[in-house]
Design a protein around this motif. Structure first.
Motif, short mmCIF file in Angstrom:
data_model
loop_
_atom_site.label_atom_id
_atom_site.label_comp_id
_atom_site.label_asym_id
_atom_site.label_seq_id
_atom_site.Cartn_x
_atom_site.Cartn_y
_atom_site.Cartn_z
N UNK A 60 0.81 -1.22 0.00
CA UNK A 60 0.00 0.00 0.00
C UNK A 60 0.84 1.27 0.00
N UNK A 61 2.13 1.16 0.35
CA UNK A 61 3.00 2.33 0.34
C UNK A 61 3.34 2.80 -1.08
N UNK A 62 3.02 1.98 -2.07
CA UNK A 62 3.33 2.33 -3.45
C UNK A 62 2.08 2.84 -4.16
N UNK A 63 2.27 3.85 -5.01
CA UNK A 63 1.14 4.42 -5.76
C UNK A 63 1.37 4.25 -7.25
N UNK A 64 0.27 4.11 -7.97
CA UNK A 64 0.31 3.92 -9.42
C UNK A 64 0.03 5.24 -10.14
N UNK A 65 0.84 5.53 -11.15
CA UNK A 65 0.60 6.68 -12.01
C UNK A 65 0.39 6.16 -13.43
N UNK A 66 -0.86 6.13 -13.91
CA UNK A 66 -1.09 5.70 -15.30
C UNK A 66 -0.49 6.74 -16.24
N UNK A 67 0.17 6.29 -17.28
CA UNK A 67 0.90 7.22 -18.15
C UNK A 67 0.22 7.49 -19.48
N UNK A 68 -0.90 6.83 -19.73
CA UNK A 68 -1.62 7.06 -20.98
C UNK A 68 -2.86 7.93 -20.76
N UNK A 69 -3.58 7.67 -19.68
CA UNK A 69 -4.78 8.44 -19.34
C UNK A 69 -4.83 8.64 -17.83
N UNK A 70 -5.35 9.77 -17.40
CA UNK A 70 -5.50 10.03 -15.98
C UNK A 70 -4.20 10.35 -15.26
N UNK A 71 -3.17 10.73 -16.02
CA UNK A 71 -1.86 10.99 -15.43
C UNK A 71 -1.89 12.18 -14.48
N UNK A 72 -2.43 13.29 -14.93
CA UNK A 72 -2.41 14.51 -14.12
C UNK A 72 -3.20 14.34 -12.84
N UNK A 73 -4.32 13.63 -12.92
CA UNK A 73 -5.13 13.40 -11.72
C UNK A 73 -4.34 12.59 -10.69
N UNK A 74 -3.64 11.55 -11.15
CA UNK A 74 -2.86 10.71 -10.24
C UNK A 74 -1.70 11.50 -9.63
N UNK A 75 -1.01 12.29 -10.44
CA UNK A 75 0.11 13.09 -9.94
C UNK A 75 -0.38 14.09 -8.90
N UNK A 76 -1.49 14.76 -9.20
CA UNK A 76 -2.04 15.72 -8.26
C UNK A 76 -2.44 15.09 -6.94
N UNK A 77 -3.03 13.90 -7.01
CA UNK A 77 -3.46 13.20 -5.80
C UNK A 77 -2.27 12.79 -4.94
#
Length: 222
Positions: free
Chosen positions: A25-42
């Motif tokens: 759970x300490x690791x987070x996923x950043x999708x690189x094709x779609x939804x990237x900015x939302x994941x980075x911001x979160x």
């Protein structure tokens, strides 16, 4: 965390359409094709929420800028490598602080067409030959990833300040043939700086950890 990615599929050949990978759970996923900015911001929002309130604003501001710029740069570089997903440790473990000293990049690639007259016993032979030419000091071994032929490559990437890489890092790559689509290859690349030395005890432990993570890898078929 049960990380998943779904790729395009060809109904006639029914290739693998994605993958599943179990991570703490300490690791987070950043999708690189779609939804990237939302994941980075979160991720950045969660990180900054843990900054002690008693710190002065003139210290917090520069810290946020440096971390944000560094993280976004890592994401951009991952996208430029045809990445599908980037995984980073974002929550503290014990007394550790957030840092970008380790990461997992999942990407895909295609093999070049064989030269006329070239023969290989199986696709793994071609991959081994290509990787051997590219990096002489790498340790290569062949095997399987969830039943698919694969190559494991391990090496130390030296520091390269001209490209923004200030320290050496330990790299482990699993390169596997996508079931049902032999022209496509899946790549899971782990990178760590260890405790400051890519061959120190921490780096060794993390390499073993990543090998264990890859044992949880499963293809998805839809």
């Amino acid at each position: 965390m049960d990380a998943e990615h779904t790729a395009a599929t060809d109904g006639s050949s029914k290739p693998a359409t994605g993958y599943r990978l179990l991570l703490p759970s300490q690791w987070a996923q950043v999708p690189l094709r779609q939804g990237t900015e939302e994941a980075v911001g979160s991720i950045l929002k969660d990180l900054f929420s843990r900054i002690p309130e008693h710190l002065p604003p003139d210290k917090i501001g520069p810290y946020k800028k440096v971390i944000s710029a560094r993280f976004r740069s890592s994401v951009t570089q991952a996208q430029q490598k045809n990445g599908l997903d980037l995984y980073v440790p974002v929550k503290p473990v014990g007394d550790q602080e957030f840092n970008l000293g380790a990461s997992i990049l999942v990407a895909e690639t295609t093999l070049p067409e064989r030269e006329p007259g070239a023969t290989f016993a199986d696709p793994t032979d071609l991959v081994v030959q290509l990787l051997s030419r590219e990096r002489v000091n790498a340790d290569l071994s062949s095997g399987e990833v969830d039943g698919a032929v694969a190559v494991r490559r391990e090496f130390v990437a030296e520091a390269d300040p001209t490209h923004g890489v200030d320290v050496a890092s330990r790299r482990i790559e699993y390169i596997a043939s996508v079931p049902g689509d032999p022209a496509r290859w899946f790549v899971a690349a782990f990178s760590t700086v260890g405790g400051g030395n890519p061959r120190d005890e921490l780096a060794e432990v993390l390499v073993e950890w990543f090998d264990a993570v890859m044992a949880t890898f499963r293809w998805r078929f839809e």
